[in-house]
Write a protein that holds these residues in place. Structure first.
Motif, mmCIF file in Angstrom:
data_model
loop_
_atom_site.group_PDB
_atom_site.id
_atom_site.type_symbol
_atom_site.label_atom_id
_atom_site.label_comp_id
_atom_site.label_asym_id
_atom_site.label_seq_id
_atom_site.Cartn_x
_atom_site.Cartn_y
_atom_site.Cartn_z
ATOM 1 N N ASP A 210 -9.083 -3.381 1.586
ATOM 2 C CA ASP A 210 -10.022 -2.428 0.972
ATOM 3 C C ASP A 210 -9.344 -1.095 0.679
ATOM 4 O O ASP A 210 -9.595 -0.473 -0.358
ATOM 5 C CB ASP A 210 -11.240 -2.208 1.872
ATOM 6 C CG ASP A 210 -12.201 -3.375 1.868
ATOM 7 O OD1 ASP A 210 -12.099 -4.232 0.957
ATOM 8 O OD2 ASP A 210 -13.049 -3.439 2.782
ATOM 9 N N LYS A 211 -8.488 -0.663 1.591
ATOM 10 C CA LYS A 211 -7.758 0.584 1.375
ATOM 11 C C LYS A 211 -6.830 0.465 0.164
ATOM 12 O O LYS A 211 -6.735 1.378 -0.649
ATOM 13 C CB LYS A 211 -6.937 0.928 2.619
ATOM 14 C CG LYS A 211 -6.273 2.283 2.556
ATOM 15 C CD LYS A 211 -5.383 2.537 3.761
ATOM 16 C CE LYS A 211 -6.185 2.671 5.008
ATOM 17 N NZ LYS A 211 -5.363 3.061 6.162
ATOM 18 N N THR B 176 0.834 -1.201 0.000
ATOM 19 C CA THR B 176 0.000 0.000 0.000
ATOM 20 C C THR B 176 0.868 1.251 0.000
ATOM 21 O O THR B 176 0.594 2.215 -0.726
ATOM 22 C CB THR B 176 -0.946 0.002 1.208
ATOM 23 O OG1 THR B 176 -1.748 -1.185 1.180
ATOM 24 C CG2 THR B 176 -1.858 1.217 1.192
ATOM 25 N N ASN C 170 -9.946 -4.434 6.093
ATOM 26 C CA ASN C 170 -9.933 -2.977 5.946
ATOM 27 C C ASN C 170 -8.683 -2.507 5.214
ATOM 28 O O ASN C 170 -8.754 -1.590 4.376
ATOM 29 C CB ASN C 170 -10.027 -2.299 7.307
ATOM 30 C CG ASN C 170 -11.383 -2.470 7.946
ATOM 31 O OD1 ASN C 170 -12.378 -2.695 7.262
ATOM 32 N ND2 ASN C 170 -11.430 -2.378 9.258
#
Length: 153
Positions: free
Chosen positions: A113-114, A62, A110
């Motif tokens: 999803d980010k 990420t 979560n």
């Protein structure tokens, strides 16, 4: 109507002493059993390790995705994350992921999803770049007024 209730002092005294003692014994019993050592909830150390490795890998990708400058980099990072998560899952015994706690699973969901939201927004932005509007103010008109005025012959 002529019947009277006879109050037995012995039973009243006994009832007044026994009920609080029984309640106190129940509270003490719950306290003793509640403060005992916690049993292993069935989770293995492998499940915790799986969670930590998936968490660190997803966070790493990420962060790398935030620095992507083109769609090819975004797609490469997305494919590499899929590959790395599959590789991590195959290192552990089967069904280890079932022992991951609900809270840990929510954290991974979560974070994933980010990652997906960031990936999709970057791909959209690369496919639809912002159109820069020309500046609404004209060029500096005070420096050379003769250039802007029409020539008179």
């Amino acid at each position: 109507m002529g019947r009277k209730m006879i109050y037995n002092k012995d039973k009243g005294w006994l009832r007044m002493r026994v009920l609080p003692c029984v309640a106190l014994a129940c509270v003490a019993g719950m306290t003793v059993t509640g403060c005992g050592p916690k049993k292993d909830d069935g989770r293995s150390e492998a499940a915790r390790s799986l969670y930590e490795r998936c968490l660190s890998t997803t966070m790493l990708y990420t962060d790398s995705l935030r620095d992507a400058r083109d769609s090819a980099t975004v797609l490469r990072l997305s494919a590499c994350l899929d590959y790395e998560l599959a590789r991590i899952n195959y290192v552990f015994p089967p069904d280890t992921d079932l022992d991951v706690s609900e809270g840990e699973n929510d954290t991974l969901t979560n974070l994933t999803d980010k990652f997906v939201l960031l990936r999709d927004s970057l791909l959209y932005r690369f496919a639809h770049p912002l159109v820069l509007r020309p500046d609404s103010l004209p060029a500096d008109t005070t420096s050379e007024p003769a250039v802007l005025a029409p020539k008179v012959q």
